[in-house]
Design a protein around this motif. Structure first.
Motif, PDB file in Angstrom:
ATOM      1  N   VAL A  19      20.694   8.823  76.984  1.00  0.00           N
ATOM      2  CA  VAL A  19      19.360   8.469  77.423  1.00  0.00           C
ATOM      3  C   VAL A  19      19.454   6.730  77.036  1.00  0.00           C
ATOM      4  O   VAL A  19      20.184   6.384  75.892  1.00  0.00           O
ATOM      5  CB  VAL A  19      18.499   8.885  76.418  1.00  0.00           C
ATOM      6  CG1 VAL A  19      17.001   8.184  76.475  1.00  0.00           C
ATOM      7  CG2 VAL A  19      18.310  10.192  76.680  1.00  0.00           C
ATOM      8  N   SER A  20      19.214   6.021  78.076  1.00  0.00           N
ATOM      9  CA  SER A  20      19.157   4.601  77.696  1.00  0.00           C
ATOM     10  C   SER A  20      17.601   4.072  78.081  1.00  0.00           C
ATOM     11  O   SER A  20      17.190   4.563  79.207  1.00  0.00           O
ATOM     12  CB  SER A  20      20.170   3.955  78.610  1.00  0.00           C
ATOM     13  OG  SER A  20      19.902   2.522  78.871  1.00  0.00           O
ATOM     14  N   ILE A  21      17.378   3.269  77.216  1.00  0.00           N
ATOM     15  CA  ILE A  21      16.100   2.585  77.378  1.00  0.00           C
ATOM     16  C   ILE A  21      16.003   0.924  77.180  1.00  0.00           C
ATOM     17  O   ILE A  21      16.427   0.620  76.200  1.00  0.00           O
ATOM     18  CB  ILE A  21      14.877   3.083  76.537  1.00  0.00           C
ATOM     19  CG1 ILE A  21      14.928   4.822  76.594  1.00  0.00           C
ATOM     20  CG2 ILE A  21      13.583   2.523  76.740  1.00  0.00           C
ATOM     21  CD1 ILE A  21      13.614   5.233  75.726  1.00  0.00           C
ATOM     22  N   ARG A  22      15.904   0.210  78.240  1.00  0.00           N
ATOM     23  CA  ARG A  22      16.078  -1.024  78.290  1.00  0.00           C
ATOM     24  C   ARG A  22      14.954  -2.022  78.768  1.00  0.00           C
ATOM     25  O   ARG A  22      14.446  -1.503  79.723  1.00  0.00           O
ATOM     26  CB  ARG A  22      17.569  -1.619  78.828  1.00  0.00           C
ATOM     27  CG  ARG A  22      17.423  -1.073  80.240  1.00  0.00           C
ATOM     28  CD  ARG A  22      18.700  -1.654  80.865  1.00  0.00           C
ATOM     29  NE  ARG A  22      19.030  -1.046  82.179  1.00  0.00           N
ATOM     30  CZ  ARG A  22      18.573  -1.561  83.260  1.00  0.00           C
ATOM     31  NH1 ARG A  22      17.730  -2.789  83.260  1.00  0.00           N
ATOM     32  NH2 ARG A  22      18.599  -1.241  84.376  1.00  0.00           N
ATOM     33  N   PRO A  23      14.676  -3.110  78.115  1.00  0.00           N
ATOM     34  CA  PRO A  23      13.584  -3.832  78.820  1.00  0.00           C
ATOM     35  C   PRO A  23      13.785  -4.067  80.205  1.00  0.00           C
ATOM     36  O   PRO A  23      14.950  -4.774  80.648  1.00  0.00           O
ATOM     37  CB  PRO A  23      13.414  -5.319  77.881  1.00  0.00           C
ATOM     38  CG  PRO A  23      14.080  -4.754  76.599  1.00  0.00           C
ATOM     39  CD  PRO A  23      15.088  -3.716  77.105  1.00  0.00           C
ATOM     40  N   VAL A  24      12.646  -4.258  81.150  1.00  0.00           N
ATOM     41  CA  VAL A  24      12.978  -4.926  82.466  1.00  0.00           C
ATOM     42  C   VAL A  24      11.539  -5.807  82.818  1.00  0.00           C
ATOM     43  O   VAL A  24      10.863  -5.682  81.950  1.00  0.00           O
ATOM     44  CB  VAL A  24      13.081  -3.665  83.475  1.00  0.00           C
ATOM     45  CG1 VAL A  24      14.501  -3.047  83.370  1.00  0.00           C
ATOM     46  CG2 VAL A  24      12.080  -2.752  83.382  1.00  0.00           C
ATOM     47  N   ASP A  25      11.845  -6.569  83.623  1.00  0.00           N
ATOM     48  CA  ASP A  25      10.778  -7.352  84.479  1.00  0.00           C
ATOM     49  C   ASP A  25       9.931  -6.336  85.229  1.00  0.00           C
ATOM     50  O   ASP A  25      10.315  -5.465  86.219  1.00  0.00           O
ATOM     51  CB  ASP A  25      11.226  -8.400  85.092  1.00  0.00           C
ATOM     52  CG  ASP A  25      11.879  -9.518  84.004  1.00  0.00           C
ATOM     53  OD1 ASP A  25      11.419  -9.592  82.796  1.00  0.00           O
ATOM     54  OD2 ASP A  25      12.801 -10.233  84.504  1.00  0.00           O
ATOM     55  N   ALA A  26       8.494  -6.788  85.356  1.00  0.00           N
ATOM     56  CA  ALA A  26       7.749  -5.945  86.233  1.00  0.00           C
ATOM     57  C   ALA A  26       7.969  -6.510  87.631  1.00  0.00           C
ATOM     58  O   ALA A  26       8.279  -7.390  87.783  1.00  0.00           O
ATOM     59  CB  ALA A  26       6.365  -6.057  85.825  1.00  0.00           C
ATOM     60  N   GLY A  27       7.549  -5.549  88.777  1.00  0.00           N
ATOM     61  CA  GLY A  27       7.513  -5.842  90.015  1.00  0.00           C
ATOM     62  C   GLY A  27       6.224  -5.397  90.542  1.00  0.00           C
ATOM     63  O   GLY A  27       5.258  -4.798  89.839  1.00  0.00           O
ATOM     64  N   ILE A  28       6.004  -5.561  91.885  1.00  0.00           N
ATOM     65  CA  ILE A  28       4.744  -5.351  92.451  1.00  0.00           C
ATOM     66  C   ILE A  28       4.624  -3.731  92.496  1.00  0.00           C
ATOM     67  O   ILE A  28       3.171  -3.532  92.199  1.00  0.00           O
ATOM     68  CB  ILE A  28       4.841  -5.701  93.951  1.00  0.00           C
ATOM     69  CG1 ILE A  28       4.679  -7.227  94.105  1.00  0.00           C
ATOM     70  CG2 ILE A  28       3.568  -4.924  94.815  1.00  0.00           C
ATOM     71  CD1 ILE A  28       3.092  -7.661  94.006  1.00  0.00           C
ATOM     72  N   GLU A  29       5.206  -2.793  92.372  1.00  0.00           N
ATOM     73  CA  GLU A  29       5.263  -1.452  92.289  1.00  0.00           C
ATOM     74  C   GLU A  29       4.514  -1.213  91.024  1.00  0.00           C
ATOM     75  O   GLU A  29       3.973  -0.271  90.852  1.00  0.00           O
ATOM     76  CB  GLU A  29       6.421  -0.670  92.618  1.00  0.00           C
ATOM     77  CG  GLU A  29       6.365   0.693  92.497  1.00  0.00           C
ATOM     78  CD  GLU A  29       7.393   1.505  92.945  1.00  0.00           C
ATOM     79  OE1 GLU A  29       7.624   2.816  92.763  1.00  0.00           O
ATOM     80  OE2 GLU A  29       8.318   0.903  93.483  1.00  0.00           O
ATOM     81  N   ASP A  30       4.975  -1.826  89.831  1.00  0.00           N
ATOM     82  CA  ASP A  30       4.491  -1.428  88.610  1.00  0.00           C
ATOM     83  C   ASP A  30       3.181  -1.956  88.476  1.00  0.00           C
ATOM     84  O   ASP A  30       2.263  -1.316  88.006  1.00  0.00           O
ATOM     85  CB  ASP A  30       5.439  -2.327  87.477  1.00  0.00           C
ATOM     86  CG  ASP A  30       6.911  -1.758  87.557  1.00  0.00           C
ATOM     87  OD1 ASP A  30       7.158  -0.683  87.312  1.00  0.00           O
ATOM     88  OD2 ASP A  30       7.589  -2.438  87.983  1.00  0.00           O
ATOM     89  N   VAL A  31       2.670  -2.979  88.999  1.00  0.00           N
ATOM     90  CA  VAL A  31       1.348  -3.577  89.072  1.00  0.00           C
ATOM     91  C   VAL A  31       0.443  -2.476  89.984  1.00  0.00           C
ATOM     92  O   VAL A  31      -0.600  -2.357  89.393  1.00  0.00           O
ATOM     93  CB  VAL A  31       1.422  -5.073  89.655  1.00  0.00           C
ATOM     94  CG1 VAL A  31      -0.048  -5.520  89.895  1.00  0.00           C
ATOM     95  CG2 VAL A  31       2.056  -5.887  89.078  1.00  0.00           C
ATOM     96  N   PHE A  32       0.873  -2.381  90.711  1.00  0.00           N
ATOM     97  CA  PHE A  32       0.241  -1.199  91.796  1.00  0.00           C
ATOM     98  C   PHE A  32      -0.005   0.182  91.111  1.00  0.00           C
ATOM     99  O   PHE A  32      -1.146   0.557  91.014  1.00  0.00           O
ATOM    100  CB  PHE A  32       1.133  -0.803  93.165  1.00  0.00           C
ATOM    101  CG  PHE A  32       0.259  -0.053  93.964  1.00  0.00           C
ATOM    102  CD1 PHE A  32      -0.480  -0.648  94.827  1.00  0.00           C
ATOM    103  CD2 PHE A  32       0.264   1.472  93.996  1.00  0.00           C
ATOM    104  CE1 PHE A  32      -1.361   0.487  95.873  1.00  0.00           C
ATOM    105  CE2 PHE A  32      -0.294   2.327  94.944  1.00  0.00           C
ATOM    106  CZ  PHE A  32      -1.065   1.697  95.742  1.00  0.00           C
ATOM    107  N   ILE A  33       0.914   0.563  90.363  1.00  0.00           N
ATOM    108  CA  ILE A  33       0.655   1.691  89.640  1.00  0.00           C
ATOM    109  C   ILE A  33      -0.275   1.809  88.488  1.00  0.00           C
ATOM    110  O   ILE A  33      -1.233   2.437  88.071  1.00  0.00           O
ATOM    111  CB  ILE A  33       2.013   2.598  89.361  1.00  0.00           C
ATOM    112  CG1 ILE A  33       2.827   2.857  90.419  1.00  0.00           C
ATOM    113  CG2 ILE A  33       1.915   3.621  88.031  1.00  0.00           C
ATOM    114  CD1 ILE A  33       4.331   3.440  90.178  1.00  0.00           C
TER     115      ILE A  33
END
Length: 303
Positions: free
Chosen positions: A283-297
């Motif tokens: 299992v890997s959990i790492r920070p990422v930047d948001a995109g339009i899809e994340d805003v939509f959801i």
């Protein structure tokens, strides 16, 4: 200045289904405006209303200052409409389709050929081929030529890149950028979230309602929750398990990962340990930047 398109409380039902529910927005003149949302969100209904093929049950809309109900004939001469489903004549050749649509609008092909030339040059080698035998990308280019042959002030494109390959998608958006430079106002819909960044502004739509309108960059800038990319050996199982963890707001597939949104203060290492205790491996959990899809959801879930 009067906007190219204006809608105010636009509403349309089909039986008990509310396809559009009080939609209000404006498309500025010379703007590339994107309508972003999944299948069934109401995009096609909106396009059919603006193209004067449907009447609203409530609200109003105008195109180039003309009301979509009272001035439908004036709108039809000023709009180029490309529906999502290929709607040209499959038994006519490329050349015959173009000639037909030019005659329909009462203009010779030569009059506006400079506008479509960069597009038509790509399909000209197939001008004697029947339209029904063209590839998906070539069909879309022919449909765009036919929609432009009368040099419309407003271009309505309903999911023009759906079902075409990645190269053709990129070429199509390059063509739209050239048309925007010709001061044609463009309203384009797409289910592909990455295409939002090609637009000046976008509206997020779901279940007939707008979830937000702004530039893609500003919309992404509104996402302020902790966001992580989740990976592991059992991606399907991880999706369900992660959604059940305390402090997890949402988890959705994103490419080869899942995007995981949490409450503030949640330690991702503790989430990984909780998943490991459920026998998930690597299992890997790492920070990422948001995109339009994340805003939509996020907005779809009313967070």
């Amino acid at each position: 200045m009067e906007p190219a398109i204006r809608t105010e409380g636009l509403t349309r039902r089909f039986g008990h289904v509310m396809a559009l529910d009080g939609v209000s927005f404006e498309v500025r003149r010379g703007e590339m405006f994107g309508l972003i949302g999944p299948d069934g969100a109401g995009k096609t209904t909106l396009f059919r209303l603006l193209a004067t093929l449907l009447k609203p049950h409530a609200g109003k809309a105008s195109v180039e200052g003309h009301d979509i109900v009272a001035d439908y004939l004036a709108i039809r001469s000023r709009v180029g409409y490309m529906p999502g489903k290929f709607s040209l004549y499959p038994d006519l050749t490329v050349e015959e389709n173009l000639d037909f649509f030019a005659a329909l609008f009462g203009v010779p092909v030569a009059e506006n050929y400079p506008l479509i030339e960069p597009i038509y040059r790509q399909i000209e080698p197939f001008r004697t081929r029947r339209a029904g035998r063209l590839s998906g990308g070539m069909k879309q280019k022919l449909a765009l030529c036919c929609a432009l042959i009368h040099r419309p002030a407003v271009l309505l494109l309903d999911e023009p890149t759906t079902g075409v390959d990645a190269v053709s998608r990129n070429e199509f958006w390059e063509m739209l950028a050239r048309l925007k430079a010709e001061e044609i106002s463009i309203l384009v819909s797409t289910p592909y979230m990455d295409e939002a960044y090609r637009c000046d502004r976008v509206a997020l739509i779901n279940e007939g309602q707008l979830l937000g309108i702004d530039t893609p960059q500003r919309l992404v800038g509104t996402f302020d929750d902790p966001l992580y990319a989740l990976q592991g050996d059992d991606m399907y199982g991880l999706l369900s398990a992660a959604r059940g963890l305390p402090g997890v707001r949402s988890c959705h597939p994103f490419g080869e990962t899942h995007h995981l949104t949490t409450d503030r203060g949640v330690d991702p290492r503790q989430l990984a340990e909780a998943l490991a205790r459920q026998r998930f491996t690597h299992v890997s959990i790492r920070p990422v930047d948001a995109g339009i899809e994340d805003v939509f959801i996020k907005r779809m879930c009313h967070d």
